[in-house]
Design an enzyme around this catalytic site. Structure first.
Site, PDB file in Angstrom:
ATOM      1  N   ASP A   1      28.124  32.510  23.123  1.00 19.30           N
ATOM      2  CA  ASP A   1      29.288  31.856  23.709  1.00 19.30           C
ATOM      3  C   ASP A   1      28.835  31.191  25.016  1.00 19.30           C
ATOM      4  O   ASP A   1      27.707  31.407  25.465  1.00 19.30           O
ATOM      5  CB  ASP A   1      30.366  32.911  23.971  1.00 19.30           C
ATOM      6  CG  ASP A   1      31.639  32.314  24.516  1.00 19.30           C
ATOM      7  OD1 ASP A   1      31.990  31.205  24.094  1.00 19.30           O
ATOM      8  OD2 ASP A   1      32.276  32.956  25.375  1.00 19.30           O
TER       9      ASP A   1
ATOM     10  N   THR B   1      31.225  30.520  28.210  1.00 17.92           N
ATOM     11  CA  THR B   1      31.853  31.096  29.392  1.00 17.92           C
ATOM     12  C   THR B   1      31.644  32.599  29.455  1.00 17.92           C
ATOM     13  O   THR B   1      31.990  33.331  28.527  1.00 17.92           O
ATOM     14  CB  THR B   1      33.365  30.793  29.396  1.00 17.92           C
ATOM     15  OG1 THR B   1      33.549  29.384  29.285  1.00 17.92           O
ATOM     16  CG2 THR B   1      34.014  31.304  30.662  1.00 17.92           C
TER      17      THR B   1
ATOM     18  N   ASP C   1      31.772  37.653  25.103  1.00 21.87           N
ATOM     19  CA  ASP C   1      32.429  38.567  26.032  1.00 21.87           C
ATOM     20  C   ASP C   1      33.945  38.543  25.953  1.00 21.87           C
ATOM     21  O   ASP C   1      34.608  39.285  26.665  1.00 21.87           O
ATOM     22  CB  ASP C   1      32.001  38.253  27.471  1.00 21.87           C
ATOM     23  CG  ASP C   1      32.634  36.964  27.993  1.00 21.87           C
ATOM     24  OD1 ASP C   1      32.909  36.077  27.168  1.00 21.87           O
ATOM     25  OD2 ASP C   1      32.860  36.870  29.208  1.00 21.87           O
TER      26      ASP C   1
END
Length: 838
Positions: A527, A529, A726
């Site tokens: 990912d 961010t 996350d």
């Protein structure tokens, strides 16, 4: 309809999750709410379901979990069977999450653990005690040791401050000390037996001047009795159990080999006339093997002693983690300080942390600031600055300042407790490579017994005189030298040490399968961010084309108050800094992967990417699209602001790329791992980040299902995929990937879905995990090589294959020595992982 049931046997959140999942799998069940504290399950169903159906779903009547109607008499936990129905052990099995219990180091029964010390019903090895995860501390007076209480305070006799009471000796040490005591007794009687037997090789043996050989045989017999019936009797008990249950193991071979030698010697001493001349000495007595029995058993006992010592070191990582937890904390009550046990801290309590103290629980700083040494959790040596509103973690060490914190996670919910629990569970898990070993071990003992019988027959038919003696001795040597334990220990020892090493470096591994798969990955999906970037976005600017900037900012901040996304927090914080007025929001909706929508005073506010604007039928981008595109090409995230389906401006948010991301990605590429970024951000921003990091590929504007489908496509091509993320939107992809890697700074949902968690939330942690998995798998293969080669070479030599060529035979005593040290060598090799630099 909804009913409440009593459920016993739950000891942790993992138990709750297991019970919930099991009950939800029952047909006609629509909702389940489980509480381990209340020991109950609230079950909603379309139509009535019988109680027996629920019990079957939980694993049947012998399951750890027992469900019943409230106020009935459920089956007690202590009555449940533990060893596949075997009552002989009389040890109730606990769920794997329960602390302070015993397990087999070879994991013969998976993650089964036992309440009491004993030996494994499958392989016969001593059970090993898992370090207790609940460190309940008692306090005593240094002047009056008879004073013992559960909480700190002052001595009621002399008034001195009480100090923590250290346990006198762990059960692990007690086991080692018991074996040590037996070893001393075994040596005391074995050495004289050995000397008497070896003296027969001395010309004109002076001992025969004292008395004849037949009387010395009686002395050997008497001296061997304490070795057989006290110091090493447990080996025969284990051998007997293994034959009765047909779980043939190392002790089967030891028991048969030494038992036959001992019984043969007794009959040879009492009834020498029934034996042929081949078995007799020049003086007419039968060759006896009391010394072989005593020496072999003593050497096996020595191996067990060394293993017991080595096992304590393999769980050293868990013990070191447990030491991180302090025993007490300073509670603030009405402005007054009070020292309490950490077990008495409750959520919401105000805690004073003084210079040099360990932080007792997880929480947030409410007053003051300091530097915190987090190396014991993250593996990073540089202290971290912490200020008001920053999160602090239990077990980390405060610097030179004092601060106040509010307790938010206590007891088993703290990060330290979760790390210890994860390491404990992972240490007892089985790697897929272990399945190969299990198949070999299943046939190992019967094959060895067959080889022993064939050895005796070949020597009897074709060997030199005395044929029967040669055949008998070599057959016993074959039984003694074979060591299935070396095979069985090869994988679990390396896994245990490797998992502990990872925890000390901020890499938490959920199970052994993750270690094996991590070594094989060839694609890493990440990912953006919070994974590649810092995950701490900040608003750079807001551009408003229509309306008053502060009013528009207040509206979008009001909408974002209800969102959990990091970008939303950035907008809210920016609005507060600008003193914008926040308003009440109605009908808030978070559109995953797109943005947020809500109503303020009948105005519909939409904040998000272009997909959200299209969904909300906002089409007029002409005034801002060029500006937005320019910002995106600089790697910034831009959200459109629409009021009543009309774009009124945009807000620009920056999130810096972590410095470590560059180094980590380059190292992974060097190791042959293709790194691909999948992000929900727009094409321009994603392209800018991918270009800066020199990524091989990227996909932008990805919704959770897009990430999931992309991983499935890669897997269909035969790729072994790791996914790092996350956020909540990453959870499906993390679960689908061969290896899900969660950033410890992320959400609980992401961490729960992953097989590896990086405490620091840093891509360098993936490099550490890759290096660690490679080292562990290499270590396992070395162990298996040692074990297979040892048995492949050792058994033929013991059978006498070198005798026709070199005249070399292997004494059963030498075979016993080699067998004992084979297991120890495997453990010693696994312990080398403790010094590994990842």
């Amino acid at each position: 309809m909804t009913h409440i049931y009593t459920v016993i046997g739950m000891t942790c959140s993992g138990c709750e999750a297991h019970v919930t999942k099991s009950l939800l799998s029952v047909e006609n069940i629509t909702d389940v709410l489980v509480s381990k504290e209340k020991k109950e399950a609230v079950i909603t169903m379309d139509k009535h379901v019988e109680l027996e159906t629920f019990q079957t779903a939980l694993g049947g009547k012998d399951s750890k979990y027992q469900i019943s109607i409230p106020n009935s008499d459920p089956k007690k936990e202590s009555e449940s069977s533990c060893c596949g129905g075997s009552k002989e052990n009389k040890q109730a099995v606990n769920h794997k999450h329960e602390a302070g219990t015993y397990y087999c180091p070879m994991h013969c029964e998976g993650d089964k653990v036992y309440d009491k010390f004993g030996d494994c019903p499958v392989c016969g090895m001593d059970l090993v005690k898992q370090p207790s995860l609940v460190q309940k501390v008692q306090y005593t007076c240094p002047m009056h040791p008879e004073v013992i209480q559960d909480e700190p305070g002052s001595c009621p006799i002399c008034g001195m401050d009480l100090v923590p009471l250290e346990p006198s000796a762990s059960e692990e040490n007690k086991s080692y000390l018991d074996l040590s005591k037996k070893m001393k007794i075994a040596l005391l009687f074995t050495i004289p037996v050995f000397i008497i037997a070896m003296s027969e090789m001395i010309p004109n043996n002076p001992m025969f001047e004292i008395m004849e050989l037949k009387y010395w045989n009686w002395v050997q017999f008497v001296l061997t009795l304490p070795v057989v019936f006290y110091a090493c009797w447990m080996f025969f008990e284990r051998a007997f159990k293994s034959i009765i249950s047909w779980n043939l193991n190392m002790f089967t071979l030891i028991g048969i080999g030494t038992g036959v030698a001992f019984l043969f010697s007794i009959f040879g001493m009492l009834f020498p006339d029934i034996f042929p001349a081949d078995f007799k000495t020049a003086s007419g007595t039968v060759h006896l093997y009391f010394e072989a029995t005593a020496v072999v058993l003593t050497l096996v006992l020595l191996g067990q002693l060394l293993e017991a010592k080595a096992h304590s070191r393999t769980s050293g990582a868990i013990k070191e983690l447990l030491k991180l937890a302090p025993t007490e904390a300073t509670l603030i009550v009405d402005g007054e300080e009070k020292v309490i046990s950490i077990h008495d801290i409750k959520k919401g309590d105000s805690i004073r942390v003084k210079p040099g103290e360990k932080i007792p629980v997880d929480g947030t700083i409410t007053e003051g600031s300091s530097t915190i040494d987090e190396s014991m959790i993250t593996g990073e040596p540089i202290p971290v600055d912490k200020n008001k509103d920053d999160i602090v973690t239990s077990g980390t060490i405060n610097g030179t300042k004092s601060f106040l914190m509010v307790a938010e996670k206590v007891g088993s919910d703290t990060l330290l407790s979760q790390i210890v629990q994860m390491v404990s569970d992972a240490s007892r898990s089985r790697a897929p490579i272990q399945n190969v070993v299990d198949k070999v071990a299943k046939y190992f003992v019967p094959i060895v017994v067959a080889v022993s019988v064939v050895t005796f027959i070949i020597w009897w038919q074709f060997g030199p005189e005395p044929k029967l003696v040669y055949g008998f001795v070599n057959a016993i040597a074959v039984l003694i030298i074979a060591c299935p334990c070396a095979l069985g220990l090869a994988t679990p020892m390396s896994v245990m040490v490797g998992v502990g090493k990872g925890a000390q470096n901020g890499v938490l591994i959920k199970n052994a399968e993750a270690i094996e798969k991590m070594d094989k990955i060839d694609v890493l999906i990440t990912d953006k961010t919070g994974t590649i970037t810092e995950g701490k976005p900040s608003v750079e600017k807001i551009i408003v084309k229509e309306g008053i900037e502060l009013e528009v900012l207040g509206k979008i901040a009001s909408i974002n108050q209800s969102s959990e996304h990091p970008l939303a927090n950035a907008v809210v914080n920016f609005a507060k800094d600008k003193n914008a007025t926040l308003q009440k929001v109605a009908d808030f909706e978070s559109v995953t992967g797109k943005g947020v929508v809500g109503f303020i005073n009948s105005e519909k506010i939409s904040l998000g990417n272009q997909k959200l604007m299209e969904q909300e039928q906002v089409t007029d981008f002409s005034e801002v699209i060029k500006e937005v595109t320019a910002e995106q090409k600089l790697g910034k995230t831009v959200s459109y602001i629409a009021i009543n389906k009309k774009v009124v401006g945009y807000i620009t948010i920056t999130d810096a790329i972590k410095a470590s991301s560059f180094e980590a990605i380059e190292e992974l590429k060097r190791q042959g791992v293709e790194v691909i970024m999948l992000t929900g951000d727009n094409e321009n921003t994603a392209k800018a980040v991918a270009s800066e990091l020199n990524l091989s590929d990227f996909k932008a504007s990805c919704l959770p299902q897009d990430k999931l489908e992309y991983i499935k496509q890669l897997q269909a091509k035969g790729k072994i995929v790791a996914m790092a993320g996350d956020g909540i939107n990453d959870a499906p992809a993390l679960a689908q990937a061969d290896i899900g890697i969660a950033m410890g700074t992320g959400t609980d949902v992401a961490i729960e879905s992953a097989k590896i968690t990086l405490v620091k939330g840093d891509l360098l942690g993936i490099v550490k995990a890759k290096n660690l998995s490679h080292a562990v798998m290499k270590n396992i293969k070395q162990n298996l090589f040692f074990a297979f080669i040892y048995n492949t070479i050792g058994i033929p030599i013991a059978a006498g294959v070198l005798f026709p060529f070199l005249g070399i035979l292997l004494s059963p005593m030498i075979a016993a020595l080699a067998m004992s040290f084979s297991s120890v060598s495997v453990i010693a090799n696994a312990l080398r992982l403790r010094s590994l630099k990842i």
